[in-house]
Design a protein around this motif. Structure first.
Motif, PDB file in Angstrom:
ATOM      1  N   GLU A  90     132.143 -31.942-123.473  1.00  0.00           N
ATOM      2  CA  GLU A  90     130.755 -32.187-122.971  1.00  0.00           C
ATOM      3  C   GLU A  90     130.693 -33.522-122.876  1.00  0.00           C
ATOM      4  O   GLU A  90     130.347 -34.089-121.632  1.00  0.00           O
ATOM      5  CB  GLU A  90     129.588 -31.654-123.947  1.00  0.00           C
ATOM      6  CG  GLU A  90     129.791 -30.139-123.828  1.00  0.00           C
ATOM      7  CD  GLU A  90     130.990 -29.588-124.805  1.00  0.00           C
ATOM      8  OE1 GLU A  90     131.104 -28.338-124.352  1.00  0.00           O
ATOM      9  OE2 GLU A  90     131.377 -30.023-125.717  1.00  0.00           O
ATOM     10  N   VAL A 146     130.496 -36.253-119.266  1.00  0.00           N
ATOM     11  CA  VAL A 146     129.220 -37.075-118.971  1.00  0.00           C
ATOM     12  C   VAL A 146     130.058 -38.587-118.501  1.00  0.00           C
ATOM     13  O   VAL A 146     129.837 -39.284-117.931  1.00  0.00           O
ATOM     14  CB  VAL A 146     128.506 -37.379-120.364  1.00  0.00           C
ATOM     15  CG1 VAL A 146     127.562 -38.623-120.315  1.00  0.00           C
ATOM     16  CG2 VAL A 146     127.686 -36.121-120.459  1.00  0.00           C
ATOM     17  N   MET A 194     127.813 -25.260-122.094  1.00  0.00           N
ATOM     18  CA  MET A 194     126.437 -25.883-121.483  1.00  0.00           C
ATOM     19  C   MET A 194     125.499 -26.223-122.646  1.00  0.00           C
ATOM     20  O   MET A 194     124.505 -27.126-122.432  1.00  0.00           O
ATOM     21  CB  MET A 194     126.014 -25.084-120.292  1.00  0.00           C
ATOM     22  CG  MET A 194     126.793 -25.095-119.144  1.00  0.00           C
ATOM     23  SD  MET A 194     127.132 -26.878-118.647  1.00  0.00           S
ATOM     24  CE  MET A 194     125.749 -27.526-118.210  1.00  0.00           C
ATOM     25  N   MET A 225     125.727 -29.475-124.352  1.00  0.00           N
ATOM     26  CA  MET A 225     125.355 -30.462-123.343  1.00  0.00           C
ATOM     27  C   MET A 225     124.206 -31.651-123.807  1.00  0.00           C
ATOM     28  O   MET A 225     124.228 -32.769-123.560  1.00  0.00           O
ATOM     29  CB  MET A 225     125.033 -30.333-121.852  1.00  0.00           C
ATOM     30  CG  MET A 225     126.342 -29.855-121.077  1.00  0.00           C
ATOM     31  SD  MET A 225     127.719 -31.086-120.800  1.00  0.00           S
ATOM     32  CE  MET A 225     127.168 -32.082-120.107  1.00  0.00           C
ATOM     33  N   LEU A 280     123.033 -38.311-116.372  1.00  0.00           N
ATOM     34  CA  LEU A 280     122.807 -36.847-116.383  1.00  0.00           C
ATOM     35  C   LEU A 280     122.291 -36.020-114.941  1.00  0.00           C
ATOM     36  O   LEU A 280     122.372 -35.075-114.552  1.00  0.00           O
ATOM     37  CB  LEU A 280     121.974 -36.459-117.456  1.00  0.00           C
ATOM     38  CG  LEU A 280     122.449 -36.745-118.869  1.00  0.00           C
ATOM     39  CD1 LEU A 280     121.346 -36.621-119.876  1.00  0.00           C
ATOM     40  CD2 LEU A 280     123.613 -36.002-118.972  1.00  0.00           C
ATOM     41  N   GLY A 304     123.911 -33.231-112.804  1.00  0.00           N
ATOM     42  CA  GLY A 304     123.390 -32.036-112.321  1.00  0.00           C
ATOM     43  C   GLY A 304     123.494 -31.985-110.912  1.00  0.00           C
ATOM     44  O   GLY A 304     123.727 -30.792-110.192  1.00  0.00           O
ATOM     45  N   LYS A 362     125.507 -23.443-114.036  1.00  0.00           N
ATOM     46  CA  LYS A 362     125.606 -24.436-115.324  1.00  0.00           C
ATOM     47  C   LYS A 362     124.767 -25.489-114.869  1.00  0.00           C
ATOM     48  O   LYS A 362     124.139 -26.088-115.570  1.00  0.00           O
ATOM     49  CB  LYS A 362     126.981 -24.988-115.088  1.00  0.00           C
ATOM     50  CG  LYS A 362     128.126 -23.841-115.504  1.00  0.00           C
ATOM     51  CD  LYS A 362     129.609 -24.640-115.425  1.00  0.00           C
ATOM     52  CE  LYS A 362     130.656 -23.891-115.837  1.00  0.00           C
ATOM     53  NZ  LYS A 362     130.775 -22.340-115.649  1.00  0.00           N
ATOM     54  N   LEU A 410     121.830 -27.008-117.251  1.00  0.00           N
ATOM     55  CA  LEU A 410     121.456 -28.508-117.609  1.00  0.00           C
ATOM     56  C   LEU A 410     120.070 -28.831-117.339  1.00  0.00           C
ATOM     57  O   LEU A 410     119.563 -29.749-117.993  1.00  0.00           O
ATOM     58  CB  LEU A 410     122.522 -29.444-116.563  1.00  0.00           C
ATOM     59  CG  LEU A 410     122.283 -31.008-117.110  1.00  0.00           C
ATOM     60  CD1 LEU A 410     122.613 -31.315-118.584  1.00  0.00           C
ATOM     61  CD2 LEU A 410     123.313 -31.745-116.024  1.00  0.00           C
ATOM     62  N   ILE A 454     117.798 -28.211-120.006  1.00  0.00           N
ATOM     63  CA  ILE A 454     117.751 -29.298-121.364  1.00  0.00           C
ATOM     64  C   ILE A 454     116.973 -30.420-121.046  1.00  0.00           C
ATOM     65  O   ILE A 454     116.493 -31.126-122.019  1.00  0.00           O
ATOM     66  CB  ILE A 454     119.373 -29.457-121.473  1.00  0.00           C
ATOM     67  CG1 ILE A 454     119.948 -28.271-122.000  1.00  0.00           C
ATOM     68  CG2 ILE A 454     119.312 -30.812-122.324  1.00  0.00           C
ATOM     69  CD1 ILE A 454     121.750 -28.629-122.094  1.00  0.00           C
ATOM     70  N   TRP A 503     116.725 -32.840-108.693  1.00  0.00           N
ATOM     71  CA  TRP A 503     117.571 -33.821-109.550  1.00  0.00           C
ATOM     72  C   TRP A 503     117.188 -35.337-109.033  1.00  0.00           C
ATOM     73  O   TRP A 503     117.347 -36.143-109.830  1.00  0.00           O
ATOM     74  CB  TRP A 503     118.911 -33.847-109.130  1.00  0.00           C
ATOM     75  CG  TRP A 503     119.616 -32.446-109.795  1.00  0.00           C
ATOM     76  CD1 TRP A 503     119.984 -31.423-108.931  1.00  0.00           C
ATOM     77  CD2 TRP A 503     119.749 -31.972-111.034  1.00  0.00           C
ATOM     78  NE1 TRP A 503     120.199 -30.409-109.509  1.00  0.00           N
ATOM     79  CE2 TRP A 503     120.221 -30.546-110.922  1.00  0.00           C
ATOM     80  CE3 TRP A 503     119.379 -32.394-112.261  1.00  0.00           C
ATOM     81  CZ2 TRP A 503     120.362 -29.853-112.155  1.00  0.00           C
ATOM     82  CZ3 TRP A 503     119.835 -31.468-113.483  1.00  0.00           C
ATOM     83  CH2 TRP A 503     120.135 -30.396-113.505  1.00  0.00           C
TER      84      TRP A 503
END
Length: 264
Positions: free
Chosen positions: A154, A158, A186, A189, A201, A205, A217, A221, A224, A251
């Motif tokens: 993870e 990143v 995931m 994350m 992030l 995404g 996935k 994300l 989160i 995003w």
């Protein structure tokens, strides 16, 4: 006892690194010039290698012909000598997780500032820096001598996005991510959030959804991160102009550069 015999005795006992300070203490009757001269002679014969200022590695037989000792052989001892926390990161960490589509020519190591003045004799270490090392997101693995510390899948994901310039750009990062996401959990994350930026992030995404086409996935994300809205509108690449034709997306990332992953 000669310096060569002293080095060999250490190697026999499993101590494959040493420092100039240790050598001076062991041979206090010799001048610094004599010690350095004998070390240079051993280095020319391929018995020892200076991998950092004041820090030496006893070159094992299997590496003497190549004259190159892989940094994983000594990195843990070196970082103890430097007195800094560290972990193998980026492409080096990805390779340890099986995402080794592209050969890693150097060992990539992340540590904390101030910057390390690496010896010019050692071009096989590539340094990256964080304000804080996320100890809880690191794994350890037995190496030829001792252990090595490396980022979990993870954190590796990143890092690949946040420090994409260290791996050759977003295209290469995306290619590695395509393999790496086979081993990423995931749900974990969320543990990376305190150690990166929202922009990182958001870009991750966006790449998951529109480059790697990993919608499930990407959804995980987004779940989160959704409580952290509103987000700033950002560019996928800060060094490129805004793409007016880029479609808006959840995003808030302007896709101002096209990314195509290499064949895996």
């Amino acid at each position: 006892m000669t310096i060569y015999e002293w080095v060999r005795n250490r190697e026999i006992r499993g101590r494959v690194t040493f420092t100039m300070e240790e050598l001076k203490r062991a041979f206090s009757d010799k001048s610094n010039e004599t010690i350095q001269s004998e070390l240079n002679r051993l280095a020319k014969k391929g018995y020892v290698s200076s991998v950092y200022r004041g820090f030496y590695v006893v070159v094992p037989v299997q590496y003497q012909l190549k004259g190159i000792v892989p940094p994983t052989y000594y990195i843990d001892q070196l970082m103890q000598y430097v007195g800094k926390p560290y972990y193998l990161s980026l492409l080096s960490a990805a390779a340890m997780h099986g995402a080794s589509h592209q050969a890693v020519m150097v060992t990539q190591v992340t540590t904390v500032a101030p910057r390390i003045k690496c010896s010019s004799k050692n071009p096989y270490l590539n340094w990256n820096y964080r304000k804080q090392i996320p100890e809880g997101l690191l794994l350890t693995k037995n190496a030829e001598m001792g252990v090595v510390r490396y980022s979990n899948p993870e954190l590796t994901a990143v890092d690949l996005v946040q420090f994409a310039n260290h791996v050759g750009g977003y295209q290469r990062a995306a290619t590695v991510l395509a393999e790496l996401f086979e081993v990423i959990d995931m749900e974990k994350m969320a543990t990376t959030v305190p150690y990166t930026t929202m922009a990182t992030l958001q870009r991750l995404g966006y790449m998951l959804e529109y480059v790697l086409e990993e919608k499930e996935k990407a959804d995980a994300l987004f779940e989160i991160l959704k409580e952290r809205k509103p987000w700033n509108s950002i560019l996928l690449r800060n060094d490129r102009p805004r793409n007016a034709a880029s479609q808006s997306n959840r995003w808030c990332v302007n896709g101002n550069v096209e990314i195509e992953i290499d064949d895996i």
